[in-house]
Design an enzyme around this catalytic site. Structure first.
Site, short mmCIF file in Angstrom:
data_model
loop_
_atom_site.label_atom_id
_atom_site.label_comp_id
_atom_site.label_asym_id
_atom_site.label_seq_id
_atom_site.Cartn_x
_atom_site.Cartn_y
_atom_site.Cartn_z
N GLU A 55 0.83 -1.20 0.00
CA GLU A 55 0.00 0.00 0.00
C GLU A 55 0.87 1.26 0.00
O GLU A 55 0.52 2.27 -0.63
CB GLU A 55 -0.94 0.00 1.22
CG GLU A 55 -2.09 -0.97 1.12
CD GLU A 55 -1.65 -2.41 1.27
OE1 GLU A 55 -2.27 -3.29 0.62
OE2 GLU A 55 -0.68 -2.68 2.00
N HIS A 124 -11.03 -6.78 8.82
CA HIS A 124 -11.51 -6.23 7.55
C HIS A 124 -12.98 -5.84 7.61
O HIS A 124 -13.66 -5.82 6.59
CB HIS A 124 -11.29 -7.24 6.42
CG HIS A 124 -9.86 -7.63 6.25
ND1 HIS A 124 -8.86 -6.70 6.05
CD2 HIS A 124 -9.26 -8.85 6.26
CE1 HIS A 124 -7.70 -7.32 5.93
NE2 HIS A 124 -7.91 -8.62 6.07
#
Length: 319
Positions: A55, A124
């Site tokens: 990321e 998540h």
């Protein structure tokens, strides 16, 4: 108008802007892995690219591309994935325009899902919208309908600032009418999803549907609820919210986040400061329990607010 699922409407917004503007790029960790990928086939591998599994790398690439005059959209899949590159999101991309006196623009969209409470357990499933909501230079949007999914994505791509575009995973396959052709939804304009006179329900993302369902139940009890969807968290359309509060005098906010990490807490504070004189009763927040989301479906249901809890909060508020 065309009926399409929320996820297809997001893609429609990206297609609209990529077809219109050759400076728009689209990339991510699982993008463009074959030449048959829908976006690669249409726009080519120069504009649609796979990135390293990092990321920090993909967001860093996007910031550099944006500063060089391109308009990247980064597919991040999960909002939590931004946490490993948070310095770039909240301390780099958002600062350059201010620090350069407006000479440097960073038109970048960070597209990420959230709230996937379908057995994805702790890491998540969060609703971390408020982490980004108070960061200067960063815009935050959270579409709750398919039409807004398209229109807000297109507006986000055209914006000259970094935008965190948060889409709720439980809305992925929900269908809605989406305008054909070029379509944009302006930032900072809330939507009144249902008009009413007795109580104002304010909700974001997947909770908008829960608030509308609660309003239907309340109507059967003779309670007329107005439902407001802010659509963009930053900028926030406080004027529309306060007009509703002035009319109803009572407010219930529904948010999937935990109480002290919620957007509802931010909105409640604004109402208390700017609309206190309108209130006939204390503001009520219906939020998730202060807990990590469990794997078990029954425990998920215990943690996450639903229409029954919104209805109960309104009935208690009205006595």
């Amino acid at each position: 108008m065309a009926d399409m699922p929320y996820i297809a409407a997001i893609d429609a917004g990206i297609h609209q802007e990529m077809a219109r503007d050759p400076s728009v790029l689209y990339f991510g960790q699982n993008m463009a892995t074959t030449e048959n990928h829908e976006f690669v086939a249409k726009y080519g591998s120069d504009r649609v690219r796979v990135t390293p599994i990092s990321e920090t790398a993909e967001i860093g690439i996007a910031i550099g591309a944006a500063m060089a005059g391109l308009r990247p959209v980064v597919e991040l899949y999960m909002a939590e994935f931004m946490l490993v590159a948070m310095d770039q999101v909240v301390n780099e991309a958002n600062r350059f325009r201010y620090m350069s006196g407006g000479q440097v623009k960073v038109p970048m969209v960070l597209k990420a899902g959230y709230g996937f409470t379908c057995g994805w357990a702790g890491q998540h499933t969060g609703t971390i919208t408020s982490m980004f909501a108070g960061v200067p230079g960063l815009k935050v949007v959270a579409p709750a309908t398919a039409a807004d999914a398209k229109g807000l994505m297109a507006t986000a791509i055209r914006d000259d600032n970094p935008v965190v575009y948060l889409h709720h995973y439980l809305l992925t396959l929900e269908h809605g009418e989406v305008p054909d052709g070029e379509y944009l939804v302006p930032f900072g304009q809330a939507a009144v999803r249902r008009t009413g006179a007795d109580v104002t329900l304010i909700a974001t993302g997947w909770m908008v549907g829960r608030a509308l369902a609660a309003a239907e139940q309340l109507a059967g009890l003779g309670i007329d609820a107005e439902v407001i969807d802010p659509r963009t968290i930053t900028p926030l359309d406080l004027d529309t919210i306060l007009k509703s509060v002035a009319k109803t005098g009572r407010v219930v906010l529904a948010d999937q986040a935990t109480r002290h990490g919620s957007v509802s807490a931010i909105i409640a504070a604004d109402i208390a400061e700017h609309g206190f004189g309108y209130l006939k009763a204390p503001i009520v927040q219906v939020t998730a329990a202060d807990s990590t989301i469990p794997y078990s479906a029954p425990l998920e249901a215990l943690i996450i607010p639903d229409e029954a809890r919104i209805v109960a909060a309104v009935r208690k508020l009205l006595g």
